[in-house]
Design a protein around this motif. Structure first.
Motif, PDB file in Angstrom:
ATOM      1  N   LEU A  40       0.910  -1.253   0.040  1.00  0.00           N
ATOM      2  CA  LEU A  40       0.075  -0.144   0.072  1.00  0.00           C
ATOM      3  C   LEU A  40       0.805   1.150   0.013  1.00  0.00           C
ATOM      4  CD1 LEU A  40      -2.625  -1.264   2.602  1.00  0.00           C
ATOM      5  CD2 LEU A  40      -3.394  -0.505   0.468  1.00  0.00           C
ATOM      6  N   ALA A  41       0.404   2.685  -0.578  1.00  0.00           N
ATOM      7  CA  ALA A  41       1.415   3.026  -0.741  1.00  0.00           C
ATOM      8  C   ALA A  41       0.254   4.885  -0.794  1.00  0.00           C
ATOM      9  CB  ALA A  41       1.949   3.415  -1.780  1.00  0.00           C
ATOM     10  N   LYS A  42       0.395   5.211   0.170  1.00  0.00           N
ATOM     11  CA  LYS A  42      -0.655   6.949   0.155  1.00  0.00           C
ATOM     12  C   LYS A  42       0.708   7.848   0.140  1.00  0.00           C
ATOM     13  CE  LYS A  42       0.030   6.461   5.442  1.00  0.00           C
ATOM     14  NZ  LYS A  42      -1.058   6.778   6.614  1.00  0.00           N
ATOM     15  N   GLU A  50      -3.380  18.375  -1.461  1.00  0.00           N
ATOM     16  CA  GLU A  50      -3.102  17.660  -0.620  1.00  0.00           C
ATOM     17  C   GLU A  50      -4.519  16.775  -0.487  1.00  0.00           C
ATOM     18  OE1 GLU A  50      -1.974  19.024   2.953  1.00  0.00           O
ATOM     19  OE2 GLU A  50      -0.186  19.214   2.259  1.00  0.00           O
ATOM     20  N   ALA A  51      -5.132  16.074  -1.789  1.00  0.00           N
ATOM     21  CA  ALA A  51      -6.416  14.911  -1.438  1.00  0.00           C
ATOM     22  C   ALA A  51      -5.412  13.461  -1.253  1.00  0.00           C
ATOM     23  CB  ALA A  51      -7.041  15.474  -3.311  1.00  0.00           C
ATOM     24  N   SER A  52      -5.725  12.525  -1.325  1.00  0.00           N
ATOM     25  CA  SER A  52      -5.245  11.670  -0.322  1.00  0.00           C
ATOM     26  C   SER A  52      -4.812  10.912  -2.015  1.00  0.00           C
ATOM     27  CB  SER A  52      -5.767  10.786   0.144  1.00  0.00           C
ATOM     28  OG  SER A  52      -5.784  11.013   1.724  1.00  0.00           O
ATOM     29  N   ASN A  53      -3.945  10.606  -2.548  1.00  0.00           N
ATOM     30  CA  ASN A  53      -4.202   9.648  -2.987  1.00  0.00           C
ATOM     31  C   ASN A  53      -3.538   7.554  -2.937  1.00  0.00           C
ATOM     32  OD1 ASN A  53      -3.479   9.162  -6.454  1.00  0.00           O
ATOM     33  ND2 ASN A  53      -0.916   9.188  -5.763  1.00  0.00           N
ATOM     34  N   LEU A  54      -3.857   6.939  -3.306  1.00  0.00           N
ATOM     35  CA  LEU A  54      -3.840   5.557  -2.952  1.00  0.00           C
ATOM     36  C   LEU A  54      -3.581   4.577  -3.727  1.00  0.00           C
ATOM     37  CD1 LEU A  54      -4.204   3.961  -0.140  1.00  0.00           C
ATOM     38  CD2 LEU A  54      -6.338   3.702  -0.653  1.00  0.00           C
ATOM     39  N   GLU A  55      -2.809   4.212  -4.081  1.00  0.00           N
ATOM     40  CA  GLU A  55      -2.253   2.886  -4.493  1.00  0.00           C
ATOM     41  C   GLU A  55      -1.677   1.437  -3.770  1.00  0.00           C
ATOM     42  OE1 GLU A  55       0.932   3.785  -7.328  1.00  0.00           O
ATOM     43  OE2 GLU A  55       0.581   5.670  -7.923  1.00  0.00           O
ATOM     44  N   ILE A  56      -2.380   0.751  -4.438  1.00  0.00           N
ATOM     45  CA  ILE A  56      -2.700  -0.682  -4.119  1.00  0.00           C
ATOM     46  C   ILE A  56      -1.684  -1.366  -4.693  1.00  0.00           C
ATOM     47  CG2 ILE A  56      -3.789  -2.623  -2.967  1.00  0.00           C
ATOM     48  CD1 ILE A  56      -6.162  -0.176  -1.758  1.00  0.00           C
ATOM     49  N   GLU A  57      -0.922  -2.131  -3.974  1.00  0.00           N
ATOM     50  CA  GLU A  57      -0.299  -3.364  -5.364  1.00  0.00           C
ATOM     51  C   GLU A  57      -0.693  -4.400  -5.015  1.00  0.00           C
ATOM     52  OE1 GLU A  57       3.565  -2.515  -7.163  1.00  0.00           O
ATOM     53  OE2 GLU A  57       4.269  -3.851  -5.391  1.00  0.00           O
TER      54      GLU A  57
END
Length: 403
Positions: free
Chosen positions: A179-181, A191-198
């Motif tokens: 997970l990377a935020k 500064e909106a949340s950007n979420l990457e799920i691998e």
């Protein structure tokens, strides 16, 4: 009232003790000047050290108390997310924006090869490398490690007969990898949340092995698993451990609730919640067939369609397409650590006459029945579901869902 009186008396006693020690130290220092000059600096140094230690202890206790008051709900209406068995990885107050959630499936398949050594598997499997680092950097350095990590793996393989399972019915499955935020400025949303799920492709025997290691850590080192910035169990002055033990999570899914606003807007509305039974929350598993059948990279628009289709099939409720993704949380079950992307969807039709919905907010306040159930429930899963529904209603009231 009694608890407040006890706290007040405790503070008074601490102040009296500190003042008494300070006065004693001053008197001792004064008397020291009447002694030989050799003893004067020694006595003053000792007295100063004692006063410094006592003051530090008093200040630290005060900080702990203030932090506890900050985390604990001060009113019945306050939403409590410090619930045993749950922890948050990312908490987005306004909900995620479209296209700022990305699920990516790696091309390579990673499985544990039971015919190869532990070290060979670690070198070829990044998630196993992270688990080894967890033991080496967190557990071993704490001075409490009881077994070598390789020995634990070998013992769990034998205990659950995983090498035999790998030779039989061993279907493919998806496993959470990382997970990377981060934060990203998008138009008016700063500064909106950007979420990457691998996510990785694996098999069931590999998943069960990771789950077995999780169960071991949860049993032997429960403080590491439970530590969270959302609960009172986080050790003082320690960092949030969630980034460290994400490697122990294998499952990835969607967890949500249905909230319908009837009869008004924002705070004037009447909000209905879909009633679930155990294990609570409308849970949807992610797999190759329903998510990654066409693309290896998807965004929340695809997830919204998946939710809409499955809600029609499972509970027979069409939604109006308004699905909000709000948080990422971990659920610490007995047999696995599940990662969920939390969502809320709004039914398309009126739910007033439906027996599977109940009103939880009306007349500008949460219903007394809901507040009582949240406060007195001994079922952590139910308590979390109700609190999450509360938070969704609060977001609607405060107009926090912005695009």
């Amino acid at each position: 009232m009694k608890n407040k009186l006890k706290k007040y008396l405790s503070y008074v006693m601490q102040v009296i003790i500190i003042i008494a020690i300070a006065l004693l130290a001053l008197w001792t220092a004064k008397e020291a000047f009447d002694l030989h000059s050799y003893w004067t600096p020694i006595i003053v140094a000792v007295a100063s050290t004692i006063v410094s230690i006592v003051l530090s202890i008093g200040m630290e206790n005060r900080r702990k108390h203030l932090r506890k008051e900050f985390l604990a709900p001060s009113k019945a209406e306050e939403i409590n997310f410090g619930i045993n068995g749950f922890a948050f990885y990312d908490h987005e107050d306004c909900g995620y924006m479209k296209n700022l959630i990305t699920l990516r499936l790696l091309e390579k398949t990673y499985v544990y090869d039971f015919n190869r050594s532990f070290s060979e598997n670690v070198q070829a499997f990044p998630k196993l490398q992270k688990i080894k680092e967890l033991f080496d950097e967190i557990i071993k350095t704490s001075g409490r490690q009881r077994e070598d990590v390789e020995h634990i793996f070998m013992r769990k393989i034998k205990e659950f007969h995983l090498d035999e399972i790998s030779k039989g019915d061993n279907p493919p499955t998806l496993i959470l990898n990382t997970l990377a935020k981060s934060r990203k400025d998008v138009g008016a949303r700063l500064e909106a949340s950007n979420l990457e799920i691998e996510i990785i492709k694996s098999d069931m025997s590999t998943k069960r092995l990771i789950d077995a290691i999780y169960m071991y850590v949860k049993s032997v080192y429960p403080d590491i698993i439970e530590a969270s910035y959302k609960t009172n169990s986080k050790p003082e002055n320690k960092k949030n451990y969630i980034d460290d033990f994400v490697c122990l999570s294998s499952s990835i899914g969607l967890y949500g609730c249905l909230i319908k606003n009837v009869g008004g807007v924002a705070e004037q509305g009447e909000y209905y919640m879909h009633q679930n039974t155990e294990p609570y929350g409308i849970r949807l598993n992610l797999n190759l067939e329903n998510v990654f059948h066409n693309n290896s990279k998807i965004h929340c628009a695809t997830l919204s369609k998946l939710i809409d289709n499955q809600l029609k099939q499972s509970v027979g409720i069409p939604t109006d397409g308004e699905t909000h993704f709000t948080d990422v949380m971990f659920e610490f079950d007995e047999e696995e650590m599940k990662c969920y992307l939390l969502y809320s969807a709004q039914p398309k039709e009126s739910v007033k006459e439906r027996s599977d919905f109940r009103v939880i907010y009306t007349n500008k306040q949460f219903s007394p029945d809901l507040i009582s159930e949240v406060s007195h429930s001994e079922n952590a899963k139910l308590q979390f579901y109700l609190c999450y529904a509360q938070s969704i209603v609060r977001k609607y009231i405060n107009k926090r869902f912005k695009q």
